[in-house]
Design an enzyme around this catalytic site. Structure first.
Site, PDB file in Angstrom:
ATOM      1  N   ALA A  58      -0.932   9.857   4.878  1.00 17.49           N
ATOM      2  CA  ALA A  58      -1.801   8.788   5.380  1.00 17.49           C
ATOM      3  C   ALA A  58      -2.085   7.744   4.313  1.00 17.49           C
ATOM      4  O   ALA A  58      -2.270   6.554   4.614  1.00 17.49           O
ATOM      5  CB  ALA A  58      -3.109   9.389   5.892  1.00 17.49           C
ATOM      6  N   GLU A  60      -0.091   6.492   2.306  1.00 15.67           N
ATOM      7  CA  GLU A  60       1.048   5.545   2.239  1.00 15.67           C
ATOM      8  C   GLU A  60       1.121   4.617   3.453  1.00 15.67           C
ATOM      9  O   GLU A  60       1.917   3.679   3.488  1.00 15.67           O
ATOM     10  CB  GLU A  60       2.353   6.327   2.117  1.00 15.67           C
ATOM     11  CG  GLU A  60       2.649   6.869   0.713  1.00 15.67           C
ATOM     12  CD  GLU A  60       1.755   8.022   0.333  1.00 15.67           C
ATOM     13  OE1 GLU A  60       1.482   8.880   1.198  1.00 15.67           O
ATOM     14  OE2 GLU A  60       1.308   8.058  -0.821  1.00 15.67           O
ATOM     15  N   ALA A  82      -2.644  12.610  10.348  1.00 15.02           N
ATOM     16  CA  ALA A  82      -3.737  13.576  10.488  1.00 15.02           C
ATOM     17  C   ALA A  82      -4.222  13.944   9.100  1.00 15.02           C
ATOM     18  O   ALA A  82      -3.454  14.509   8.305  1.00 15.02           O
ATOM     19  CB  ALA A  82      -3.261  14.826  11.231  1.00 15.02           C
ATOM     20  N   ILE A  84      -6.734  16.251   7.314  1.00  9.52           N
ATOM     21  CA  ILE A  84      -7.505  17.449   7.630  1.00  9.52           C
ATOM     22  C   ILE A  84      -8.285  17.874   6.400  1.00  9.52           C
ATOM     23  O   ILE A  84      -7.704  18.097   5.331  1.00  9.52           O
ATOM     24  CB  ILE A  84      -6.583  18.587   8.092  1.00  9.52           C
ATOM     25  CG1 ILE A  84      -5.745  18.143   9.299  1.00  9.52           C
ATOM     26  CG2 ILE A  84      -7.413  19.842   8.433  1.00  9.52           C
ATOM     27  CD1 ILE A  84      -4.743  19.169   9.770  1.00  9.52           C
ATOM     28  N   GLY A  87     -10.823  21.728   0.704  1.00 10.98           N
ATOM     29  CA  GLY A  87     -11.948  22.248  -0.064  1.00 10.98           C
ATOM     30  C   GLY A  87     -12.467  21.311  -1.131  1.00 10.98           C
ATOM     31  O   GLY A  87     -13.368  21.671  -1.901  1.00 10.98           O
ATOM     32  N   HIS A  90     -11.025  15.238  -1.718  1.00  5.87           N
ATOM     33  CA  HIS A  90      -9.792  14.457  -1.517  1.00  5.87           C
ATOM     34  C   HIS A  90      -9.711  13.847  -0.122  1.00  5.87           C
ATOM     35  O   HIS A  90      -9.224  12.726   0.063  1.00  5.87           O
ATOM     36  CB  HIS A  90      -8.586  15.365  -1.768  1.00  5.87           C
ATOM     37  CG  HIS A  90      -7.322  14.616  -2.010  1.00  5.87           C
ATOM     38  ND1 HIS A  90      -6.200  14.790  -1.243  1.00  5.87           N
ATOM     39  CD2 HIS A  90      -6.996  13.666  -2.932  1.00  5.87           C
ATOM     40  CE1 HIS A  90      -5.239  13.997  -1.676  1.00  5.87           C
ATOM     41  NE2 HIS A  90      -5.699  13.300  -2.694  1.00  5.87           N
ATOM     42  N   PHE A 115      -5.362   2.238  14.502  1.00  3.52           N
ATOM     43  CA  PHE A 115      -5.702   3.394  13.658  1.00  3.52           C
ATOM     44  C   PHE A 115      -5.613   4.671  14.490  1.00  3.52           C
ATOM     45  O   PHE A 115      -6.582   5.072  15.130  1.00  3.52           O
ATOM     46  CB  PHE A 115      -7.112   3.217  13.070  1.00  3.52           C
ATOM     47  CG  PHE A 115      -7.492   4.261  12.064  1.00  3.52           C
ATOM     48  CD1 PHE A 115      -8.480   5.195  12.342  1.00  3.52           C
ATOM     49  CD2 PHE A 115      -6.854   4.310  10.839  1.00  3.52           C
ATOM     50  CE1 PHE A 115      -8.839   6.169  11.399  1.00  3.52           C
ATOM     51  CE2 PHE A 115      -7.206   5.269   9.896  1.00  3.52           C
ATOM     52  CZ  PHE A 115      -8.192   6.203  10.180  1.00  3.52           C
TER      53      PHE A 115
END
Ligand SMILES: Nc1c(NC[C@H](O)[C@H](O)[C@H](O)CO)[nH]c(=O)[nH]c1=O
Ligand SMILES: CC(=O)[C@@H](O)COP(=O)(O)O
Length: 162
Positions: A58, A60, A82, A84, A87, A90, A115
């Site tokens: 994403a 890029e 996507a 996701i 932990g 990021h 989007f």
């Protein structure tokens, strides 16, 4: 007195559409891609009007969409991916830069950049939004693209009004 209303519709199967798709999380993004293509074709868009471009992730999406917009060869870009949550923080950076960068391309190049990037907390949420109980965000994004192409065509460039 009748109020003038301008709105996009799905009557005209015009336009050249680029679907920019991430390889990251392809197990759901591939379903977004197929949903988008199906929606475009069900609304009269031909294969020749559709181009699919694959990018790593994403993050890029904005650069590739910028380059595509700069060619002047497309009437709308559909960005699918996507992001996701994991932990670490990021997620925030990837999702935020993707969203902001894509919006910047749209405004800079005066072109719809839809989007269609899932930003979810779990794999389950991603699956739900890629063709199961929460619909297919890829298909929804394709409909937005068609509507925006038709809307902007109706609005015109404003030059005629001068
Ligand atoms: N974690 C996810 C990523 N991460 C990768 C970045 O998008 C980018 O490719 C990398 O940082 C190199 O520049 N990308 C997604 O699309 N989805 C994720 O969940
Ligand atoms: C959205 C992401 O970058 C994420 O998938 C990375 O996972 P983590 O935060 O556990 O490194």
């Amino acid at each position: 007195m009748t109020i003038n209303t301008i709105e996009g519709d799905f009557s005209a199967n015009q336009g050249r559409y680029a679907i920019v798709v991430t390889r990251w999380n392809s197990f759901v993004v591939d379903h977004l891609q197929s949903g988008a293509i199906d929606a475009l074709k069900r609304h009269g868009i031909s294969d020749e009007q559709i181009t699919v471009i694959k990018v790593p992730g994403a993050y890029e999406l904005p650069l590739v969409c910028q380059r595509l917009a700069d060619t002047g060869q497309y009437d709308a870009l559909i960005a699918l991916g996507a992001v996701i949550r994991g932990g670490t923080p990021h997620f925030e950076y990837v999702a935020g830069e993707a969203a902001g960068g894509l919006n910047s391309v749209a405004l800079t190049f005066d072109i719809p950049v839809v989007f269609g990037v899932l930003t979810v907390d779990s794999i389950e949420q991603a699956i739900e939004r890629s063709g199961t109980k929460a619909g297919n965000k890829g298909a929804e994004s394709a409909l937005v693209a068609i509507e925006m192409v038709n809307l902007l065509t109706q609005i015109g460039t404003g030059e005629a009004a001068e």
